[in-house]
Design a protein around this motif. Sequence first.
Motif, PDB file in Angstrom:
ATOM      1  N   ARG A 170      43.192  44.938  39.989  1.00 46.96           N
ATOM      2  CA  ARG A 170      42.307  45.439  39.147  1.00 46.96           C
ATOM      3  C   ARG A 170      41.237  46.646  39.204  1.00 46.96           C
ATOM      4  NH1 ARG A 170      38.731  40.335  37.941  1.00 46.96           N
ATOM      5  NH2 ARG A 170      38.035  41.632  36.285  1.00 46.96           N
ATOM      6  N   HIS A 171      41.680  47.339  40.454  1.00 48.23           N
ATOM      7  CA  HIS A 171      40.834  48.616  40.788  1.00 48.23           C
ATOM      8  C   HIS A 171      39.408  48.404  40.430  1.00 48.23           C
ATOM      9  CE1 HIS A 171      44.528  51.378  40.396  1.00 48.23           C
ATOM     10  NE2 HIS A 171      44.661  50.332  41.260  1.00 48.23           N
TER      11      HIS A 171
ATOM     12  N   LYS B  53      35.072  47.900  40.851  1.00 50.71           N
ATOM     13  CA  LYS B  53      33.885  48.837  41.566  1.00 50.71           C
ATOM     14  C   LYS B  53      33.603  48.178  42.626  1.00 50.71           C
ATOM     15  CE  LYS B  53      32.249  50.834  37.052  1.00 50.71           C
ATOM     16  NZ  LYS B  53      31.058  50.875  36.409  1.00 50.71           N
TER      17      LYS B  53
ATOM     18  N   GLU C 135      51.401  48.790  44.817  1.00 54.66           N
ATOM     19  CA  GLU C 135      50.327  49.394  45.836  1.00 54.66           C
ATOM     20  C   GLU C 135      49.610  48.227  46.641  1.00 54.66           C
ATOM     21  OE1 GLU C 135      48.152  51.498  43.103  1.00 54.66           O
ATOM     22  OE2 GLU C 135      49.250  53.467  43.038  1.00 54.66           O
ATOM     23  N   ALA C 136      49.252  47.416  46.124  1.00 56.99           N
ATOM     24  CA  ALA C 136      48.452  46.398  46.623  1.00 56.99           C
ATOM     25  C   ALA C 136      49.471  45.467  47.687  1.00 56.99           C
ATOM     26  CB  ALA C 136      47.826  45.087  45.618  1.00 56.99           C
TER      27      ALA C 136
ATOM     28  N   ALA D 203      35.828  50.387  49.901  1.00 56.75           N
ATOM     29  CA  ALA D 203      35.404  49.690  49.069  1.00 56.75           C
ATOM     30  C   ALA D 203      34.087  49.098  49.051  1.00 56.75           C
ATOM     31  CB  ALA D 203      36.375  48.590  48.495  1.00 56.75           C
TER      32      ALA D 203
ATOM     33  N   ARG E 220      50.804  49.121  40.440  1.00 57.55           N
ATOM     34  CA  ARG E 220      49.481  48.449  40.832  1.00 57.55           C
ATOM     35  C   ARG E 220      49.765  47.405  41.888  1.00 57.55           C
ATOM     36  NH1 ARG E 220      44.226  48.300  36.848  1.00 57.55           N
ATOM     37  NH2 ARG E 220      44.664  50.161  35.832  1.00 57.55           N
TER      38      ARG E 220
ATOM     39  N   LEU F 131      40.365  50.793  51.846  1.00 61.37           N
ATOM     40  CA  LEU F 131      40.174  51.101  50.577  1.00 61.37           C
ATOM     41  C   LEU F 131      38.602  51.865  50.327  1.00 61.37           C
ATOM     42  CD1 LEU F 131      40.916  47.795  48.879  1.00 61.37           C
ATOM     43  CD2 LEU F 131      42.204  49.678  48.832  1.00 61.37           C
TER      44      LEU F 131
ATOM     45  N   ILE G 253      42.768  43.182  44.166  1.00 67.41           N
ATOM     46  CA  ILE G 253      42.713  44.764  44.475  1.00 67.41           C
ATOM     47  C   ILE G 253      43.465  45.544  43.116  1.00 67.41           C
ATOM     48  CG2 ILE G 253      44.296  46.595  45.808  1.00 67.41           C
ATOM     49  CD1 ILE G 253      43.814  44.939  48.036  1.00 67.41           C
TER      50      ILE G 253
END
Length: 358
Positions: free
Chosen positions: A150-151, A153, A116-117, A185, A113, A183, A148
Motif C-alpha cells: 500500500r506504500h 506513510k 516488490e514486497a 519507514a 507492488r 524501507l 507494504i
Amino acid sequence: MSELQLTDVRKSYGGLEVIKGVNLDIRSGEFVVFVGPSGCGKSTLLRMIAGLEEITSGDLTIDDIRMNDVDPSKRGIAMVFQSYALYPHMTVRENMGFALRFAGVPKPEIEKRVKEAASILELEPLLDRKPKQLSGGQRQRVAIGRAIVRHPKIFLFDEPLSNLDAELRVHMRIEIARLHKQLAATIIYVTHDQVEAMTLADKIVVLRSGVVEQVGSPLELYDDPANLFVAGFIGSPKMNFLKGVIETGGDGQAYARLPDHGDVRITVSPKGMAEGMPVTIGIRPEHFKEDGSASLDLTIDMLEHLGGETFAYARHGKSELIVIETKNGRSLKSGDRIAARFDPACALVFDERGKRLR
C-alpha cells in the motif's frame, strides 16, 4: 516517510478516561515502540492513530495536517494486527494485492507492488500457496507484505508476534528490524514484551494507566529510568528493589540503612534526602561484582544456569528475593550463604512515591 504528533490526546468511554493527555512527537523514519502492562492503553492509542478509535480530545497530526476527522483509509497508514487475518481461499499473491484491487489500482501496478514486497520479505516461492500451506512466521510475513504494497506513510504493528513460538519470535524480530532498515519507514509498534521493545526500538514510550511514564532510547530508559515503574519494567531479569531509610553521618555523608538486610548501610549521593526519609534502592542483577564496596549477606534459594551465565535467586532471612548475575554459578548450590557485593554508585534511589532521586 512522515512525522506524527500527538498533542494532549485523550480517550474516554463515558466517564472512564483511558488515555490521559498523551503528548508525543515521532520523527520521520523512527521505529517507536509503545510498551507497558496489559490494560495500559497502548493498543487503544495505536487504534486512535489508525482512526479505528475516535479521539475524545486533543490533536493528531501527520506531516502537520490534522487527522482527527480524516477517514482511516485516507491517513496513509497501514496496520498489521496480532491475528494474521488472511483470506483462506486466496493465494499469498491475492491476499497481498487484495486491498489494492479493492481500491481500483490497475492490475499491472498491483503485480509490480506485490513482486516488490515479496522480494523484500523473501516470499517469491510462496506466492501461489494458500495460508493453510504456510507456517506461522510465513503468514505473518504475508500480513506485513499486505501492508507494504500500500506504500503507506506510517506502519502500525499491534503485537504482531504474540501468536508465534519463542524461536520464531526471535527470527521475526530480526526480520522486522531488517525491514525497517531497508524501507527507512516510520513504524509504531505495540508490545507488552519489553525484550521486543529493547531490541527493536529507536525510541520507547512506556505507558501505565493511560499516562506516558517516560520516553527515550532503550539504553536511556535502562540506564536512567525516571521512576520506580520504568526501572522495574525495563530489564530482564528486572531490577532488584530494597527498602531503605536515609541516615546522615557526622561527616555529612548520607546513607541508606536497609532494615530487611541486617541494617546494612550503603552510601547514597542524590540531592533532596532528609534524615528518616523512606527510600527504595534499585540494583540491577549485573551490578553485583566481587570488588564492590557494599555487601549483602544472602542465602541462595535457587540457581538458573544458562550456560555462559548464572542467575542466583537469594534472600536475607524473609526478605524479598534478590536476583544476582554471576559468572561463578557452577561453584554455587542452593542453601549456600554468599556475600553479594556491589558498587553503591551503581544503585538508583527512589522516594516513597516512586520518583527517581538524582
